[in-house]
Motif scaffolding. Structure first.
Motif, short mmCIF file in Angstrom:
data_model
loop_
_atom_site.label_atom_id
_atom_site.label_comp_id
_atom_site.label_asym_id
_atom_site.label_seq_id
_atom_site.Cartn_x
_atom_site.Cartn_y
_atom_site.Cartn_z
N ASN A 1 -4.92 -12.25 -3.44
CA ASN A 1 -3.67 -12.58 -2.76
C ASN A 1 -3.72 -11.99 -1.35
OD1 ASN A 1 -0.96 -12.55 -1.83
ND2 ASN A 1 -0.23 -12.68 -3.95
N GLY A 2 -3.46 -12.81 -0.36
CA GLY A 2 -3.53 -12.34 1.02
C GLY A 2 -2.50 -11.29 1.36
N ALA B 1 -3.75 -7.13 -1.81
CA ALA B 1 -5.20 -7.12 -2.05
C ALA B 1 -5.57 -6.77 -3.48
CB ALA B 1 -5.88 -6.16 -1.08
N SER B 2 -4.69 -6.11 -4.20
CA SER B 2 -5.00 -5.74 -5.58
C SER B 2 -4.68 -6.85 -6.58
CB SER B 2 -4.25 -4.46 -5.96
OG SER B 2 -2.84 -4.68 -5.90
N ASP B 3 -4.12 -7.96 -6.08
CA ASP B 3 -3.76 -9.08 -6.95
C ASP B 3 -4.89 -10.12 -6.90
OD1 ASP B 3 -2.55 -11.03 -8.44
OD2 ASP B 3 -1.05 -11.58 -6.92
N GLY C 1 -2.10 -21.86 -0.47
CA GLY C 1 -1.63 -20.49 -0.54
C GLY C 1 -2.28 -19.62 0.52
N PHE C 2 -1.88 -18.35 0.54
CA PHE C 2 -2.41 -17.38 1.50
C PHE C 2 -3.36 -16.45 0.76
CE2 PHE C 2 -1.75 -13.29 3.92
CZ PHE C 2 -2.50 -13.68 5.02
N GLY D 1 -7.12 -12.73 6.42
CA GLY D 1 -6.35 -13.66 5.61
C GLY D 1 -6.46 -15.09 6.12
N LEU D 2 -6.25 -16.09 5.22
CA LEU D 2 -6.27 -17.49 5.61
C LEU D 2 -5.29 -18.29 4.77
CD1 LEU D 2 -9.31 -19.39 4.16
CD2 LEU D 2 -8.77 -17.08 3.45
#
Length: 286
Positions: free
Chosen positions: A59-60, A63-65, A88-89, A106-107
């Protein structure tokens, strides 16, 4: 005849509705088609990507997801690819054994396109080599401690890593510090009225904010022995320089003066002396 016409009309209506539905559904499906993300993993030291490296999609915003199902192994050159990525990000996360990891920027995935992101692996703290000024702390004093933080390969981790320092007896001062440019942190343990040996534990804060313990090695500073002065060598007597022989000065002999001959008293003087004696004698007998 009428029934036949009705059947043809019904079939035409159904076909029209089907075609209309297809025209509406296909653009929507095309708009929501998944994208893909590709890139390369590289090591910050320039060495080859370690075996066992794993690349994940996270997940942007957190970071732990980790995103389930997006977990790949890069090839021998470090290239990887994720397909069927929903909108999504995201960020790309890479991890290698011995505490080596890195994140991409991130993107936003919004279309059926291929996105590119690179990940630089950075070696994290692995070893903590402690050097202590003393093994026994006396009353009113403290032990100065220098901790060298290295990665798994023995290289200094450099500046900016947060290190936590804990002691089973007393409180280290400071108990948290950031490594300097040489990968070192400094602390001290003051004297405590407790005979129990202190056990010191070192932790590092990873890039995702979690803490983990480091492998430790402890050394004590060996007092530098005072060097025994070397016995002075018996000074070698300076050779007595034989004086140059005094040059004998040849003196020029002084000429002996020629003696002047003493003149013989003349008859005039003798006569005067006789006359003087007669005068003196005459006066005595007068």
């Amino acid at each position: 005849m009428i029934s036949m016409r009705r059947s043809i009309h019904i079939i035409s209506s159904v076909a029209f509705i089907f075609l209309l539905s297809a025209c509406l559904i296909l653009p929507a499906a095309a708009a929501s088609a998944p994208g893909s993300i590709s890139g390369k993993v590289a090591f910050n030291t320039g060495q080859a990507v370690p075996d066992g490296t794993i690349v994940k999609l996270v997940n942007g915003s957190n970071a732990s997801d980790y995103i389930p199902g997006f977990n790949v192994t890069p090839d021998e050159k470090g290239f990887f690819q994720f397909t069927n990525v929903s909108e999504g990000f995201y960020r790309v996360y890479a991890w290698s054994p011995y505490y080596v990891e890195g994140y991409s920027e991130g993107l936003n995935v919004t279309t059926n396109d291929t996105y590119t992101r690179s990940v630089v692996l950075m070696a994290m703290p692995y070893y903590a080599n402690m050097t202590m000024s003393t093994q026994h702390i006396t009353y009113g004093n403290s032990a100065d401690i220098t901790v060298q933080i290295n990665d798994y390969w023995g290289h200094s981790v450099g500046a900016g890593w947060q290190i936590l320092l804990r002691s089973s007896v007393g409180i280290l001062n400071p108990d948290s510090a950031f490594t300097d440019k040489d990968g070192k942190v400094y602390t001290s343990l003051p004297w405590v009225d407790n005979s129990t040996p202190a056990e010191i534990t070192i932790f590092a804060i990873s890039t995702n904010g979690s803490s983990y313990g480091l492998e430790e090695n402890v050394e004590f500073v060996t007092p530098t022995a005072t060097a025994t002065p070397a016995i002075s060598a018996t000074p070698t007597a300076s050779p007595t320089v034989a004086p140059n022989a005094t040059t004998t000065v040849t003196t020029t002999p002084t000429a002996i003066p020629t003696a002047t001959s003493t003149p013989t008293p003349g008859f005039v003087l003798i006569g005067a002396l006789i006359a003087l004696g007669l005068v003196i004698a005459f006066k005595r007998y007068k």
